[in-house]
Design a protein around this motif. Structure first.
Motif, PDB file in Angstrom:
ATOM      1  N   ALA A 109       1.522   0.862  -9.698  1.00 54.53           N
ATOM      2  CA  ALA A 109       1.289   2.259  -9.370  1.00 54.53           C
ATOM      3  C   ALA A 109       1.620   3.164 -10.556  1.00 54.53           C
ATOM      4  CB  ALA A 109       2.135   2.652  -8.159  1.00 54.53           C
ATOM      5  N   HIS A 110       2.710   2.894 -11.230  1.00 57.00           N
ATOM      6  CA  HIS A 110       3.065   3.688 -12.410  1.00 57.00           C
ATOM      7  C   HIS A 110       1.996   3.545 -13.496  1.00 57.00           C
ATOM      8  CE1 HIS A 110       6.978   5.277 -11.302  1.00 57.00           C
ATOM      9  NE2 HIS A 110       7.362   4.084 -10.881  1.00 57.00           N
ATOM     10  N   LEU A 111       1.500   2.330 -13.677  1.00 55.23           N
ATOM     11  CA  LEU A 111       0.450   2.122 -14.683  1.00 55.23           C
ATOM     12  C   LEU A 111      -0.828   2.864 -14.306  1.00 55.23           C
ATOM     13  CD1 LEU A 111       1.020  -1.688 -15.345  1.00 55.23           C
ATOM     14  CD2 LEU A 111       1.404   0.159 -16.991  1.00 55.23           C
TER      15      LEU A 111
ATOM     16  N   HIS B  46       0.835  -1.201   0.000  1.00 53.69           N
ATOM     17  CA  HIS B  46       0.000   0.000   0.000  1.00 53.69           C
ATOM     18  C   HIS B  46       0.870   1.252   0.000  1.00 53.69           C
ATOM     19  CE1 HIS B  46      -4.360  -0.913   0.667  1.00 53.69           C
ATOM     20  NE2 HIS B  46      -3.872  -2.126   0.907  1.00 53.69           N
ATOM     21  N   GLY B  47       1.911   1.240   0.828  1.00 54.46           N
ATOM     22  CA  GLY B  47       2.769   2.403   0.943  1.00 54.46           C
ATOM     23  C   GLY B  47       3.503   2.722  -0.344  1.00 54.46           C
ATOM     24  N   VAL B  48       3.998   1.690  -1.009  1.00 53.93           N
ATOM     25  CA  VAL B  48       4.698   1.897  -2.278  1.00 53.93           C
ATOM     26  C   VAL B  48       3.756   2.529  -3.300  1.00 53.93           C
ATOM     27  CG1 VAL B  48       5.729   0.689  -4.249  1.00 53.93           C
ATOM     28  CG2 VAL B  48       6.403   0.087  -1.919  1.00 53.93           C
ATOM     29  N   ILE B  49       2.541   2.009  -3.384  1.00 52.11           N
ATOM     30  CA  ILE B  49       1.569   2.556  -4.339  1.00 52.11           C
ATOM     31  C   ILE B  49       1.241   4.001  -3.993  1.00 52.11           C
ATOM     32  CG2 ILE B  49      -0.799   2.350  -5.195  1.00 52.11           C
ATOM     33  CD1 ILE B  49      -0.485  -0.720  -4.710  1.00 52.11           C
ATOM     34  N   ALA B  50       1.053   4.294  -2.711  1.00 45.01           N
ATOM     35  CA  ALA B  50       0.692   5.649  -2.289  1.00 45.01           C
ATOM     36  C   ALA B  50       1.798   6.650  -2.584  1.00 45.01           C
ATOM     37  CB  ALA B  50       0.361   5.660  -0.795  1.00 45.01           C
ATOM     38  N   ARG B  51       3.049   6.227  -2.491  1.00 44.16           N
ATOM     39  CA  ARG B  51       4.160   7.137  -2.746  1.00 44.16           C
ATOM     40  C   ARG B  51       4.299   7.456  -4.234  1.00 44.16           C
ATOM     41  NH1 ARG B  51       9.231   4.615   0.340  1.00 44.16           N
ATOM     42  NH2 ARG B  51      10.247   6.427  -0.612  1.00 44.16           N
TER      43      ARG B  51
END
Length: 272
Positions: A138-140, A24-29
């Motif tokens: 997340a980039h996508l 979750h944290g990686v996606i949020a950042r």
């Protein structure tokens, strides 16, 4: 491909540790505007088939977006990390079959995740969910073109799981146990349409053949339609025939693991 900024997550990480929060944290950042939907993190450890079934039965109800499935007993080995696009969605995960029941029959495109600039560094050999799949997703979701994730390859080369078997014959349908949920309800590959074709009618019992055993099971709309402790057959929310024990565990009572063969027959002939 225009996507919503939705990312869904399906894993076998459990909830006792910080693995899910890290993803979750990686996606949020990377994509702070992305909405993350947790499908489940309680897939039985390394049960790729269960993960594939849950993903396939849930995705139709989710927004178009990026769907990450990480049930990955081969993490750190030579198995590919992939993204597959089709029908307005992108699926991200290991190439071990967990995505295969969601891949469209036509028009899909598959890419190996080889663009390391999208990954986290240093890369863990055992946590690709955090270091590869979550950041790529997340980039996508933030608008990256899927072609930027790596090399495209023939979608026919994806690892696939065998489709659940079912065969309708005169008055019977052969199927298999697809999944067993946390309540012990046994979901079969037999569909509501299969039942209609063999003449099954709600209110009329079904004959269920389990190896050498033959059971006559009430066929009702829900497990609460029989007394507590009683076995019942019903069509579940995914449109599949399921066996349950009201306030009990059908899988334990019947000894039915995923993949077990089951034959279903209309036990009685309707008078309608």
């Amino acid at each position: 491909m225009a996507l919503t900024n939705c990312v869904s997550l399906l894993t076998d990480y459990g909830l006792e540790d910080g693995f899910v929060a890290a993803c979750h944290g990686v996606i949020a950042r990377i994509a702070p505007a992305a909405r993350v939907i947790d499908i489940s993190h309680l897939v039985p450890p390394a049960d790729v088939r269960r993960g594939a079934a849950i993903l396939a039965q849930t995705v139709p109800y989710l927004p178009e977006g990026v769907h990450v499935a990480v049930v990955d007993p081969g993490v750190g080995t030579t198995r590919r990390a992939v993204a597959v696009a089709g029908d307005g969605r992108i699926f991200v995960g290991p190439d071990n079959g967990v995505l295969s029941w969601c891949v469209p029959d036509s028009g899909a495109r598959a890419f190996e995740l080889t663009n390391r600039t999208l990954w986290l560094e240093p890369l863990s050999a055992t946590f690709h969910g955090r270091d590869i799949f979550a950041p790529v997703a997340a980039h996508l979701a933030a608008g990256l073109d899927i072609a930027a994730v790596g090399e495209e390859f023939d979608v026919a080369d994806l690892v696939t799981l065998p489709r659940p078997t079912r065969r309708v014959q005169e008055g019977t349908v052969d199927g298999e146990v697809l999944t067993v949920d946390r309540f012990g309800n046994v979901q079969l590959s037999v569909t509501a349409e299969d039942l209609r074709r063999i003449g099954a009618v709600i209110g009329v019992p079904l004959g269920i053949v389990l190896g050498r055993r033959t059971l006559t099971v009430p066929y009702r709309e829900t497990f609460g339609a029989v007394p507590p402790g009683e076995l019942v057959a019903y069509v579940d929310s995914a449109g599949c025939l399921a066996l349950a024990v009201n306030s009990g565990n059908a899988a334990q009572r019947l000894g039915l693991p995923p993949g077990a063969h089951v034959r279903v027959a209309a036990a009685l002939t309707s008078t309608h």
